[in-house]
Design an enzyme around this catalytic site. Structure first.
Site, PDB file in Angstrom:
ATOM      1  N   GLY A  11       0.751  -1.098   0.096  1.00 24.67           N
ATOM      2  CA  GLY A  11       0.194  -0.096  -0.012  1.00 24.67           C
ATOM      3  C   GLY A  11       0.845   1.213   0.024  1.00 24.67           C
ATOM      4  O   GLY A  11       2.146   1.100  -0.049  1.00 24.67           O
ATOM      5  N   LEU A  13       1.392   3.672   2.553  1.00 23.94           N
ATOM      6  CA  LEU A  13       2.290   3.621   3.548  1.00 23.94           C
ATOM      7  C   LEU A  13       3.369   2.968   3.667  1.00 23.94           C
ATOM      8  O   LEU A  13       4.544   2.930   3.927  1.00 23.94           O
ATOM      9  CB  LEU A  13       1.503   3.888   5.081  1.00 23.94           C
ATOM     10  CG  LEU A  13       2.145   4.084   6.170  1.00 23.94           C
ATOM     11  CD1 LEU A  13       3.073   5.429   6.072  1.00 23.94           C
ATOM     12  CD2 LEU A  13       1.364   4.277   7.305  1.00 23.94           C
ATOM     13  N   TYR A  63      -8.956  -2.671   5.405  1.00 26.38           N
ATOM     14  CA  TYR A  63      -9.976  -2.736   4.123  1.00 26.38           C
ATOM     15  C   TYR A  63     -10.116  -1.065   4.316  1.00 26.38           C
ATOM     16  O   TYR A  63     -10.686  -0.541   5.146  1.00 26.38           O
ATOM     17  CB  TYR A  63     -11.124  -3.569   4.853  1.00 26.38           C
ATOM     18  CG  TYR A  63     -12.455  -3.499   4.015  1.00 26.38           C
ATOM     19  CD1 TYR A  63     -12.485  -4.564   3.473  1.00 26.38           C
ATOM     20  CD2 TYR A  63     -13.046  -2.273   3.652  1.00 26.38           C
ATOM     21  CE1 TYR A  63     -13.521  -4.717   2.399  1.00 26.38           C
ATOM     22  CE2 TYR A  63     -14.040  -2.394   2.525  1.00 26.38           C
ATOM     23  CZ  TYR A  63     -14.386  -3.593   2.079  1.00 26.38           C
ATOM     24  OH  TYR A  63     -15.463  -3.875   1.114  1.00 26.38           O
ATOM     25  N   ASP A 104      -9.227   9.369  10.370  1.00 21.92           N
ATOM     26  CA  ASP A 104     -10.042  10.526  10.560  1.00 21.92           C
ATOM     27  C   ASP A 104     -11.530  10.369  10.547  1.00 21.92           C
ATOM     28  O   ASP A 104     -12.579  11.024  10.955  1.00 21.92           O
ATOM     29  CB  ASP A 104      -9.987  11.886   9.941  1.00 21.92           C
ATOM     30  CG  ASP A 104      -9.914  11.605   8.223  1.00 21.92           C
ATOM     31  OD1 ASP A 104      -9.650  10.649   7.835  1.00 21.92           O
ATOM     32  OD2 ASP A 104     -10.592  12.485   7.736  1.00 21.92           O
ATOM     33  N   TYR A 127     -16.999   1.891   7.187  1.00 22.80           N
ATOM     34  CA  TYR A 127     -15.567   1.935   7.228  1.00 22.80           C
ATOM     35  C   TYR A 127     -15.155   2.581   8.570  1.00 22.80           C
ATOM     36  O   TYR A 127     -14.236   2.042   9.362  1.00 22.80           O
ATOM     37  CB  TYR A 127     -15.050   2.717   5.923  1.00 22.80           C
ATOM     38  CG  TYR A 127     -13.551   3.211   6.267  1.00 22.80           C
ATOM     39  CD1 TYR A 127     -12.583   2.099   6.215  1.00 22.80           C
ATOM     40  CD2 TYR A 127     -13.041   4.435   6.366  1.00 22.80           C
ATOM     41  CE1 TYR A 127     -11.229   2.557   6.090  1.00 22.80           C
ATOM     42  CE2 TYR A 127     -11.816   4.689   6.548  1.00 22.80           C
ATOM     43  CZ  TYR A 127     -10.709   3.616   6.425  1.00 22.80           C
ATOM     44  OH  TYR A 127      -9.552   4.080   6.591  1.00 22.80           O
ATOM     45  N   TRP A 152      -6.724  11.589   4.572  1.00 24.43           N
ATOM     46  CA  TRP A 152      -6.483  12.120   2.977  1.00 24.43           C
ATOM     47  C   TRP A 152      -5.058  11.589   2.761  1.00 24.43           C
ATOM     48  O   TRP A 152      -4.360  12.421   2.196  1.00 24.43           O
ATOM     49  CB  TRP A 152      -6.829  13.550   3.037  1.00 24.43           C
ATOM     50  CG  TRP A 152      -8.109  14.094   3.499  1.00 24.43           C
ATOM     51  CD1 TRP A 152      -9.003  13.543   4.333  1.00 24.43           C
ATOM     52  CD2 TRP A 152      -8.533  15.432   3.005  1.00 24.43           C
ATOM     53  NE1 TRP A 152     -10.133  14.605   4.420  1.00 24.43           N
ATOM     54  CE2 TRP A 152      -9.666  15.720   3.635  1.00 24.43           C
ATOM     55  CE3 TRP A 152      -7.953  16.558   2.475  1.00 24.43           C
ATOM     56  CZ2 TRP A 152     -10.353  16.922   3.547  1.00 24.43           C
ATOM     57  CZ3 TRP A 152      -8.528  17.565   2.267  1.00 24.43           C
ATOM     58  CH2 TRP A 152      -9.842  17.847   2.784  1.00 24.43           C
TER      59      TRP A 152
END
Length: 290
Positions: A11, A13, A63, A104, A127, A152
């Site tokens: 992914g 990160l 997810y 967030d 989520y 974000w």
């Protein structure tokens, strides 16, 4: 040599941590994709952790299909909640250290001021609810764990908002972008550095921390910044969220207060425009895969 396990290694990160890992050669790194650390199969996950036996776990796997989660609540809960509990139980039982990445979207978006770590969590979508459940399970299973809430997220790697907008700004004459959702973007490379600042700190201080780049903007203003950096001529129009309906509701305001992570760990938090320029330069001029 201490071993660091990174879940969700392919992914955004995880990829940025892989780039950064060469700077931290004092650690043995294990970058695990979904086959090596299977977050949607709890019994397999347990045995995989026992085999790898990490000293640190950086749980970047999740997810993240926000709209799809509305019709797949069990899948979201399995990965974002139940698997996190298993990981936290492992670090508790083996005296390991866990940094779990949250979002967030645990907030309802009704605040008018930047959200601290103590702000009320009240998700407005599936989520967010699954991530909140994961945060609670993480800290319940391992009180020594660290949860980092971010927002974000974008990167040089994978698919994300910045790369999509950069493409559309070149392909189209005009685009409409939501202008009534307020927060701040997070360059994944900055978050990766913040994580390693914590990992290598002299003292491990558990709990919840917020991290995003500095700035308070809407998605519309974010696109204007992308346009400015890239020098694109596409017309960008601000539109209300009601004009762009999605299966999952988004929090209207999710700006994170970063005071705690700066004070406790001395983490540097760059301005969003500074980081956006860095990322876009790498995207535009090319960057080898990690």
């Amino acid at each position: 040599m201490k071993k660091i396990l990174v879940t969700g290694a392919t992914g955004q990160l995880g990829s940025e941590l892989k780039v950064l890992s060469s700077t931290y050669s004092q650690f043995e790194w294990v970058f695990a994709d979904r086959t090596q650390v299977t977050l949607d199969n709890l019994s397999v996950l347990q045995s995989q952790l026992e085999t790898i036996r990490p000293d640190f776990i950086l749980n970047c796997g999740a997810y993240t299909a926000v709209d799809k989660a509305e019709s797949e609540p069990e899948s979201a809960d399995l990965v974002n909640h139940l698997a996190v509990a298993i990981i936290a139980q492992y670090t508790k039982e083996h005296a390991g250290k866990l940094i779990h990445i949250s979002t967030d979207y645990v907030f309802d978006g009704t605040s008018a001021v930047a959200l601290t770590e103590e702000a009320l969590t009240q998700p407005v979508n599936v989520y967010g609810a699954s991530k909140r459940a994961g945060d609670l399970a993480c800290l319940k299973a391992d009180s020594n764990a660290i949860v980092i809430r971010t927002s974000w997220v974008y990167s040089r790697f994978g698919n994300n908002f910045v790369k999509t907008m950069q493409r559309l700004l070149q392909e189209r004459e005009s685009i409409g972008v939501v202008n009534d959702q307020i927060g701040s973007p997070t360059y994944a490379a900055d978050l990766a550095q913040a994580i390693m600042t914590i990992v290598t700190a002299k003292e491990w201080i558990p709990g919840i921390y917020n991290y995003s780049n500095e700035g308070e903007i809407s998605w519309y203003e974010f696109v204007l910044a992308i346009q400015e950096v890239g020098g694109y001529t596409c017309e960008v129009n601000g539109i209300p969220s009601s004009a762009y309906p999605t299966p999952a509701k988004r929090p209207a305001f999710s700006l994170l207060d970063k005071t705690k992570i700066k004070k406790v760990y001395g983490v540097r938090v760059p301005d969003y425009k500074e980081s956006l320029k860095e990322c876009l330069n790498d995207i535009i001029f090319g960057l080898p895969s990690p």
